[in-house]
Design an enzyme around this catalytic site. Sequence first.
Site, short mmCIF file in Angstrom:
data_model
loop_
_atom_site.label_atom_id
_atom_site.label_comp_id
_atom_site.label_asym_id
_atom_site.label_seq_id
_atom_site.Cartn_x
_atom_site.Cartn_y
_atom_site.Cartn_z
N ASP A 360 0.32 -0.97 0.10
CA ASP A 360 0.19 -0.20 0.22
C ASP A 360 1.00 0.95 -0.22
O ASP A 360 0.61 2.59 -0.39
CB ASP A 360 -1.50 0.24 1.03
CG ASP A 360 -1.87 -0.84 0.89
OD1 ASP A 360 -3.40 -1.28 -0.25
OD2 ASP A 360 -2.37 -1.45 2.16
N TYR A 448 -10.11 -0.83 2.67
CA TYR A 448 -8.79 -0.94 4.27
C TYR A 448 -9.15 0.84 4.63
O TYR A 448 -8.94 1.31 3.91
CB TYR A 448 -8.29 -1.83 3.99
CG TYR A 448 -8.27 -3.10 4.98
CD1 TYR A 448 -8.42 -3.14 6.39
CD2 TYR A 448 -8.01 -3.93 4.30
CE1 TYR A 448 -9.59 -4.02 6.93
CE2 TYR A 448 -8.94 -5.13 4.34
CZ TYR A 448 -9.17 -5.04 6.04
OH TYR A 448 -9.66 -6.75 6.46
#
Length: 723
Positions: A360, A448
Site C-alpha cells: 500500500d 481498508y
Amino acid sequence: METSSRLRLPFLLLLLPMLLFFLFSSWNPFSGGGGESAGRRSQFPPKSLTSKKFSHSAQTSATPRHPIDPLTVGEIHRVRSILSSYEPFLGQFPAIQSMTIDEPDKSRVLGWQSGDPLPPRKAFVIGLLDNQSHLVTIDLESGRVETHEISSGSGYPMLTMEDVAAAVDAAVSYPGLEVSAAARGLSVANLSCISPSPGWFGPEEEGKRLLKVLCYSKQGTPNFYMRPLEGLVMTVDVDRREVIKFSDTGRGIPIPGGANTDYRFHPGNDPPEMNPINPISMEQPQGPSFTVTDGHLVEWANWEFHLKADQRAGFIVSRVVVRDSETGDRRSVMYKGFPSELFVPYMDVDEAWYFKSYMDAGEFGMGATAMPLVPLNDCPRNAHYMDGVFVSADGRPFIQPNMICLFERYAGDSAWRHTELTVSAGGEKEARAKVTLVARMASSVGNYDYTIDWEFQTDGLIKITVALSGMLMVKATVHDNMNQIENQEETGPMVSENVIGVVHDHFITFHLDMDVDGPNNTFVKVNLVKEENLEGKTPRKSYLKPVRHVAKTEEDARVKLSLYNPSEFHVVNPSRRSRLGNPSGYKVVPEANAASLLDHSDPPQLRSAFTNNQVKKVIWVTPYNRSEQWAGGLLTYQSHGDDTLDVWSHRNREIEDKDVVLWYTLGFHHVPCQEDFPIMPTVAASFQLKPVNFFDRNPILRAHPVFEKDLPVCRPSESASAM
C-alpha cells in the site's frame, strides 16, 4: 486527466474517498472554487489553538524553518518551473510520481541549531516518461538539476490519481464490460469499478505498467464492496489506456444483495439494542500543554520532535528528543521513524484473486490516501490539526487538509501508583494520572482504513499502534449458508448470504532510525535462559537468567519471536553509561504479532521478503544508509523484490557500535467473521519503544498528582437532568 468519462460512473476508483475530495473540494488541484471541506474545516477549529493552526493560505505562504521541513507550495512551483526548462524534458514533461525534500546528510541535520542558516534546499523527484523512471535531484537555490538517473532495476514508482483514472476509464469503455453487466441484469451505469494493483507474476508482464479493474454493483447501497461481480477482471495497460485482457468466469455466481449494507448514519436509523452512552469529552480549561512551532516542531512535557506529512509514508516523526528530568539535558532517542511498507496478501488463487497482494505505501501512498480526519470521532475536541502539502502528476502542489491530528489523551489510567497497607506506614496512598500525547493519521487505501498512532508518554515510552477498519474484500458465492459448503472448499468463512470473507494478512514494517544518546548504537539480544539449580541448596529446581548477546552483523540481529525462547531486544549506546555502569538504551517491546506463512518462492513473498518467517525476520537491524528507507524498495510497483530490506540485509554488514536502523514488522492474520460485515469494528495492534537504563531512576517520580481543585466542575444541563 479526463474527468468526463469518470463522471459517467460515480465513482470507480480504488482510492474512492480521495477522488471524491479531488473532484469536489476547495483544495482540488485540478479546479478552483469553494467546497464542503472548506466549510467543515472552519467549523471545527481547536479553539485554544486557532492562532497557531495552519490555514491553506498559510500553507501557500509558508517558508521552511528546519532542514528536514517538507517542500513548501512555493518550492514545489519552483521545482516544476526548473523541470519545465530542463533540456531532457523540453519535448514532453514527465508525469510526476513523487516529489519530496531531498534531506541533507544526517550529520548536517544533527549539527544544525535553531537560528543557523538552513543547508541548501534540494528536491528529489521521481518522474515517469516513455515508460522509464527518472530519478532527479534539484538544487532549489541555483535552479540546477544536480543528478539525473534513469532506473535500471525492476519496478515502477507509486501510482498517481491520473493513472488510476486512466485505467478505470479504459475499462468502463470496453465493450465486453457492457455485455457482462447485461448478463447479470445490470447496465454499466449501475457499476462502481476499482483498480487494484496487479503485483508481479512473470515475464509476460514486463515492460508495461498494469492495473487490474474489478467491478461492483452499486444498486441499493453505497457499500458497493459487498456486491462484487465475481470472476470479472480486466487487465489494463495504464500507459496505452487499453484493456489487454478480459476475463469473466463468474456469470453463474449471483451478485450478493445490498440489504443491511449501508453503514452511513441517518437520524431515522433504528437505534442499537443497547443502553445509550452519554456524550463524553476531555476538556482542557487552560488549553493544551503542547505547542507546535514553525508548523512542524512539537514540544510537550519532556518531549520534542519534528512531525511532517509525507505522500508515501503518511507522516514522519524525526529528531525525537527527551529531556532528562534529573539533569535537564536534552537527550536523543530517534532520528527518524515512519511506516515503510504495508503488505496485504489475500489467500485465494482464483483468476480474479491471485494477484491481490498489495504494497500500500509503495503502490498508492499512505499520505496520498489520507483523508481529512473527522472531528470528535477520529480525534477529540482538544485536537490540533495539520495539513499535508503534496504533488499531483502535473507537478503542481495540492493541500491534503486536516490529515494529522495531535491531542493529549487521558483515559483514567495511572502513570504509577502504590498503596501501602502496613499499619506502620499509616495507609499511604499515592497515584499519578497518566496523560499522553498522540500524533494520528488515517489512510483509506481502497476498502481498508488504517489509523496509525504515535503515542508519547512522560516516562520516556513511545507506543506505536496500527488500527484497521473499513470494508472486507469479499468474494461472491452461490452458497447462502455454511451448511451448503463441503470440504472447506471456500477460502474464508461466510459473513453474509452469498458472501465469503477471504482470509488475508496485514503486515506493517516500520523504519526506526534509533539514535539513543547519539548515532553510534549497538543491538543487544537479552535472552532469558532457563538454568537448573544443580547444587540443590534450596528446594527450587530452576530459574531464568538474562544472557546478553551483542549482534555484530546484520545476520546476528535478525529476530523471530518465540514464546518458548523469550528475549528482550535492546538498542544501546555503549559509550553512554548510567551511574551504575549500565549502557543507556531503549528496547522494542512486541505485542501480539503474526508472521507470513506464504511460500518463499511465491511472487508476492519475493517482493515482501521482509515479512519472511523462516530466517528470524520480525526484527531487522541494518547500518544507516540514506538510500535504504523503503522496505519494499524505492520503486515498489510491479517490482521483482530485487531492492528490498531482505536484499540489503543479506550483505551482512557490521552493525556493532554503528549508526543503525531498526526495522519492526507488525502483523495481523485476519480470518473474517460475521461481525466484520458490512463494515468491520476497529482492531488494533501495537509495539513499544521503552527506555531501559536510559534514566537513572523513574523519570516521573516527582510528577504532580491531580487534585479536585485543579479541574472545572462539570454537571449535566438542567434539560438533560430532567430527561
